[in-house]
Design a protein around this motif. Structure first.
Motif, PDB file in Angstrom:
ATOM      1  N   CYS A  68      62.942  32.618 -30.607  1.00  0.00           N
ATOM      2  CA  CYS A  68      62.403  31.257 -30.516  1.00  0.00           C
ATOM      3  C   CYS A  68      63.417  30.261 -31.069  1.00  0.00           C
ATOM      4  N   GLU A  69      63.754  29.274 -30.255  1.00  0.00           N
ATOM      5  CA  GLU A  69      64.697  28.238 -30.667  1.00  0.00           C
ATOM      6  C   GLU A  69      63.946  26.944 -30.948  1.00  0.00           C
ATOM      7  N   LEU A  70      64.607  26.042 -31.651  1.00  0.00           N
ATOM      8  CA  LEU A  70      64.042  24.742 -31.997  1.00  0.00           C
ATOM      9  C   LEU A  70      64.931  23.645 -31.453  1.00  0.00           C
ATOM     10  N   SER A  71      64.312  22.525 -31.108  1.00  0.00           N
ATOM     11  CA  SER A  71      65.084  21.340 -30.749  1.00  0.00           C
ATOM     12  C   SER A  71      64.435  20.130 -31.418  1.00  0.00           C
ATOM     13  N   PHE A  72      65.266  19.201 -31.854  1.00  0.00           N
ATOM     14  CA  PHE A  72      64.765  18.010 -32.532  1.00  0.00           C
ATOM     15  C   PHE A  72      63.912  17.203 -31.564  1.00  0.00           C
ATOM     16  N   ALA A  73      62.695  16.851 -31.992  1.00  0.00           N
ATOM     17  CA  ALA A  73      61.777  16.091 -31.140  1.00  0.00           C
ATOM     18  C   ALA A  73      61.647  14.642 -31.581  1.00  0.00           C
ATOM     19  N   GLY A  74      61.834  14.367 -32.870  1.00  0.00           N
ATOM     20  CA  GLY A  74      61.726  12.997 -33.354  1.00  0.00           C
ATOM     21  C   GLY A  74      61.300  12.941 -34.802  1.00  0.00           C
ATOM     22  N   PHE A  75      61.361  11.737 -35.334  1.00  0.00           N
ATOM     23  CA  PHE A  75      60.948  11.519 -36.714  1.00  0.00           C
ATOM     24  C   PHE A  75      59.427  11.418 -36.787  1.00  0.00           C
ATOM     25  N   GLU A  76      58.894  11.782 -37.920  1.00  0.00           N
ATOM     26  CA  GLU A  76      57.446  11.812 -38.112  1.00  0.00           C
ATOM     27  C   GLU A  76      56.792  10.482 -37.734  1.00  0.00           C
ATOM     28  N   GLU A  77      57.364   9.383 -38.175  1.00  0.00           N
ATOM     29  CA  GLU A  77      56.798   8.056 -37.888  1.00  0.00           C
ATOM     30  C   GLU A  77      56.824   7.737 -36.394  1.00  0.00           C
ATOM     31  N   GLN A  78      57.861   8.172 -35.704  1.00  0.00           N
ATOM     32  CA  GLN A  78      57.970   7.904 -34.269  1.00  0.00           C
ATOM     33  C   GLN A  78      56.882   8.620 -33.471  1.00  0.00           C
ATOM     34  N   LEU A  79      56.488   9.789 -33.915  1.00  0.00           N
ATOM     35  CA  LEU A  79      55.536  10.603 -33.171  1.00  0.00           C
ATOM     36  C   LEU A  79      54.130  10.571 -33.756  1.00  0.00           C
ATOM     37  N   LYS A  80      53.893   9.650 -34.684  1.00  0.00           N
ATOM     38  CA  LYS A  80      52.561   9.514 -35.278  1.00  0.00           C
ATOM     39  C   LYS A  80      51.562   9.161 -34.181  1.00  0.00           C
ATOM     40  N   GLY A  81      50.484   9.907 -34.108  1.00  0.00           N
ATOM     41  CA  GLY A  81      49.476   9.693 -33.083  1.00  0.00           C
ATOM     42  C   GLY A  81      49.751  10.466 -31.792  1.00  0.00           C
ATOM     43  N   VAL A  82      50.976  10.968 -31.647  1.00  0.00           N
ATOM     44  CA  VAL A  82      51.340  11.757 -30.468  1.00  0.00           C
ATOM     45  C   VAL A  82      51.279  13.238 -30.812  1.00  0.00           C
ATOM     46  N   VAL A  83      51.864  13.604 -31.952  1.00  0.00           N
ATOM     47  CA  VAL A  83      51.844  14.976 -32.446  1.00  0.00           C
ATOM     48  C   VAL A  83      51.067  14.978 -33.757  1.00  0.00           C
ATOM     49  N   GLU A  84      50.071  15.831 -33.849  1.00  0.00           N
ATOM     50  CA  GLU A  84      49.215  15.897 -35.032  1.00  0.00           C
ATOM     51  C   GLU A  84      49.449  17.197 -35.798  1.00  0.00           C
ATOM     52  N   VAL A  85      49.432  17.113 -37.113  1.00  0.00           N
ATOM     53  CA  VAL A  85      49.579  18.290 -37.968  1.00  0.00           C
ATOM     54  C   VAL A  85      48.322  19.144 -37.883  1.00  0.00           C
ATOM     55  N   ALA A  86      48.518  20.450 -37.880  1.00  0.00           N
ATOM     56  CA  ALA A  86      47.378  21.385 -37.827  1.00  0.00           C
ATOM     57  C   ALA A  86      46.578  21.313 -39.114  1.00  0.00           C
ATOM     58  N   GLY A  87      45.295  21.590 -38.968  1.00  0.00           N
ATOM     59  CA  GLY A  87      44.478  21.811 -40.115  1.00  0.00           C
ATOM     60  C   GLY A  87      43.767  20.721 -40.718  1.00  0.00           C
TER      61      GLY A  87
END
Length: 87
Positions: A68-87
């Motif tokens: 499994c590889e990783l790629s940078f998706a963005g800064f936390e503030e940029q993706l707020k409301g788009v990507v949500e933390v689990a739990g």
């Protein structure tokens, strides 16, 4: 501020647990979480030590996640409301 990284493949729950355990044991990781949909990994480091920390995290993901590889998706503030933390 954390950074989101996209996971190149879907991980089994047992792999996710091992990866997160190993990441959280790294000395310069202040915070690490998967997104609710398990497609992203949020990482925040102490002292902006992303290059060194992410090299180790990438190695963990490749080893435990069977390539499994990783790629940078963005800064936390940029993706707020788009990507949500689990739990």
């Amino acid at each position: 501020m954390g950074r989101w990284y996209h996971l190149a493949k879907t991980l089994a729950p047992d792999m996710e647990a091992i990866i997160m355990e190993e990441i959280r044991e790294l000395p310069d990781v202040e915070r690490a979480d998967f997104s609710a949909d398990k497609k992203y990994l949020l990482v925040e480091t102490a002292g902006d030590k992303y290059p060194a920390v992410m090299t180790r995290i990438l190695n963990i993901c490749c080893r435990v996640g069977n390539g499994c590889e990783l790629s940078f998706a963005g800064f936390e503030e940029q993706l707020k409301g788009v990507v949500e933390v689990a739990g």
